[in-house]
Design a protein around this motif. Structure first.
Motif, mmCIF file in Angstrom:
data_model
loop_
_atom_site.group_PDB
_atom_site.id
_atom_site.type_symbol
_atom_site.label_atom_id
_atom_site.label_comp_id
_atom_site.label_asym_id
_atom_site.label_seq_id
_atom_site.Cartn_x
_atom_site.Cartn_y
_atom_site.Cartn_z
ATOM 1 N N VAL A 153 -11.773 4.014 -6.551
ATOM 2 C CA VAL A 153 -10.870 4.059 -5.223
ATOM 3 C C VAL A 153 -9.529 4.540 -5.188
ATOM 4 O O VAL A 153 -8.825 4.189 -6.295
ATOM 5 C CB VAL A 153 -10.748 2.459 -4.719
ATOM 6 N N ALA A 154 -9.463 5.547 -4.522
ATOM 7 C CA ALA A 154 -7.964 6.171 -4.234
ATOM 8 C C ALA A 154 -6.933 5.098 -3.801
ATOM 9 O O ALA A 154 -7.426 4.350 -2.891
ATOM 10 C CB ALA A 154 -8.101 7.428 -3.599
ATOM 11 N N TRP A 155 -5.528 5.056 -4.286
ATOM 12 C CA TRP A 155 -4.853 4.085 -3.629
ATOM 13 C C TRP A 155 -4.761 4.337 -2.223
ATOM 14 O O TRP A 155 -4.581 3.087 -1.460
ATOM 15 C CB TRP A 155 -3.491 4.295 -4.309
ATOM 16 N N GLN A 156 -4.615 5.579 -1.560
ATOM 17 C CA GLN A 156 -4.377 5.554 -0.226
ATOM 18 C C GLN A 156 -5.717 5.120 0.561
ATOM 19 O O GLN A 156 -5.588 4.824 2.079
ATOM 20 C CB GLN A 156 -4.318 6.915 0.229
ATOM 21 N N ASP A 157 -6.844 4.774 -0.160
ATOM 22 C CA ASP A 157 -7.977 4.153 0.699
ATOM 23 C C ASP A 157 -8.185 2.554 0.394
ATOM 24 O O ASP A 157 -8.676 2.007 1.054
ATOM 25 C CB ASP A 157 -9.369 4.500 -0.053
ATOM 26 N N LEU A 158 -7.091 1.963 -0.298
ATOM 27 C CA LEU A 158 -7.140 0.570 -0.288
ATOM 28 C C LEU A 158 -6.171 0.069 0.850
ATOM 29 O O LEU A 158 -5.180 0.394 1.128
ATOM 30 C CB LEU A 158 -6.183 0.098 -1.641
ATOM 31 N N ALA A 160 -6.268 -3.756 1.942
ATOM 32 C CA ALA A 160 -5.765 -5.013 1.701
ATOM 33 C C ALA A 160 -6.750 -5.796 0.402
ATOM 34 O O ALA A 160 -7.576 -5.116 0.019
ATOM 35 C CB ALA A 160 -6.144 -6.130 2.847
ATOM 36 N N ILE A 161 -5.982 -6.696 -0.331
ATOM 37 C CA ILE A 161 -6.808 -7.467 -1.438
ATOM 38 C C ILE A 161 -6.688 -8.871 -0.964
ATOM 39 O O ILE A 161 -5.956 -9.365 -0.408
ATOM 40 C CB ILE A 161 -6.020 -7.450 -2.652
ATOM 41 N N ARG A 162 -7.838 -9.480 -1.030
ATOM 42 C CA ARG A 162 -7.926 -11.115 -0.520
ATOM 43 C C ARG A 162 -8.765 -11.704 -1.830
ATOM 44 O O ARG A 162 -9.440 -11.261 -2.580
ATOM 45 C CB ARG A 162 -8.945 -11.245 0.698
ATOM 46 N N PHE A 196 0.021 -4.015 -4.596
ATOM 47 C CA PHE A 196 0.758 -4.232 -3.210
ATOM 48 C C PHE A 196 1.902 -3.239 -3.017
ATOM 49 O O PHE A 196 1.991 -3.056 -1.883
ATOM 50 C CB PHE A 196 1.370 -5.843 -3.562
ATOM 51 N N VAL A 197 2.548 -2.611 -3.962
ATOM 52 C CA VAL A 197 3.486 -1.501 -3.667
ATOM 53 C C VAL A 197 2.602 -0.450 -2.995
ATOM 54 O O VAL A 197 3.283 0.410 -1.957
ATOM 55 C CB VAL A 197 4.092 -1.198 -4.889
ATOM 56 N N GLU A 198 1.513 -0.004 -3.663
ATOM 57 C CA GLU A 198 0.923 1.037 -3.005
ATOM 58 C C GLU A 198 0.301 0.650 -1.576
ATOM 59 O O GLU A 198 0.435 1.715 -0.874
ATOM 60 C CB GLU A 198 -0.569 1.313 -4.012
ATOM 61 N N ILE A 199 -0.043 -0.410 -1.207
ATOM 62 C CA ILE A 199 -0.412 -0.866 0.060
ATOM 63 C C ILE A 199 0.420 -0.818 1.119
ATOM 64 O O ILE A 199 0.363 0.025 2.052
ATOM 65 C CB ILE A 199 -1.299 -2.259 -0.106
ATOM 66 N N GLU A 200 1.427 -1.232 0.661
ATOM 67 C CA GLU A 200 2.679 -1.107 1.636
ATOM 68 C C GLU A 200 3.081 0.353 1.722
ATOM 69 O O GLU A 200 3.712 0.637 2.947
ATOM 70 C CB GLU A 200 3.896 -1.675 0.832
ATOM 71 N N CYS A 201 3.152 1.106 0.558
ATOM 72 C CA CYS A 201 3.607 2.765 0.979
ATOM 73 C C CYS A 201 2.634 3.334 1.632
ATOM 74 O O CYS A 201 2.945 4.284 2.396
ATOM 75 C CB CYS A 201 3.597 3.313 -0.527
ATOM 76 N N ASN A 202 1.374 3.130 1.660
ATOM 77 C CA ASN A 202 0.326 3.651 2.350
ATOM 78 C C ASN A 202 0.226 2.915 3.845
ATOM 79 O O ASN A 202 -0.590 3.621 4.634
ATOM 80 C CB ASN A 202 -1.113 3.624 1.650
#
Length: 203
Positions: A153-158, A160-162, A196-202
């Motif tokens: 999985v590329a970071w830009q494809d993520l 959310a995490i639950r 979480f940093v990657e999700i926020e950035c994307n």
């Protein structure tokens, strides 16, 4: 008249169990695994109800070793199951084998095919748990599914995490697909912080 007497009692009972539920949830929140920055992983809808959630004592044992440093290779950092979750997996499997093979007919029907089916399922669970991993780097991360297939999985494809409240984190991808990963892995707090940093950035 009987209804007037029973109603306050029902209200008190409901209030008591609501308090117990909220207290239990708050205690679990205190001891829940967090990112290295102290951020909680939001729970799935089912986990929020408390149904099927991992007991506090089991969660505390499973977390043993979660802050250990992950192993590094040329493709990034590899997170492997914690000592605690390995201990739970092996202990439960051996205990189950004792129950069904040394006490046949007491807990499950004394049928050799049923016993073999339970044995295969138990050892599959133990092997899958102990061979689970999560590898990540600057580009993304890799996990295995229940059939031991690798998923990158590329970071830009993520998206959310639950937390499913039990042993897994659920990764929600922008494609609508979902992947699971064992949450009790050595080095998981650092991974969560990075994710979480990657999700926020994307977003």
């Amino acid at each position: 008249m009987e209804l007037l007497v029973a109603l306050p009692t029902l209200i008190l009972i409901a209030g008591f169990w609501t308090c117990i539920f909220l207290l239990k949830r708050s205690i679990q929140g205190v001891f829940a695994q967090k990112s290295s920055a102290g951020e909680h992983v939001p729970k799935t809808g089912l986990a929020k109800t408390g149904l099927g959630n991992l007991s506090l004592d089991a969660a505390l044992v499973a977390k043993i070793g979660s802050n250990a440093a992950p192993r590094a290779d040329f493709n990034g950092l590899i997170l492997r199951p914690t000592i605690g979750v390995r201990l739970i997996s092996v202990t439960l499997t051996l205990f189950l084998m004792y129950l069904i093979w040394f006490n046949p007919g007491e807990f499950v029907p004394d049928n050799v095919w049923i016993l073999f089916a339970i044995t295969i399922a138990a050892f599959y669970g133990m092997v899958h748990t102990n061979s689970s991993y999560l590898r990540y780097n600057l580009d993304g991360f890799e996990v295995i599914d229940s059939l031991f297939r690798r998923h990158n999985v590329a970071w830009q494809d993520l998206e959310a995490i639950r937390d499913n409240g039990h042993y897994l984190y659920v990764f929600h991808l922008r494609s609508g697909k979902r992947l699971n990963a064992l949450k009790f892995l050595a080095g998981m707090p650092e991974f969560l912080n990075h994710a979480f940093v990657e999700i926020e950035c994307n977003n």
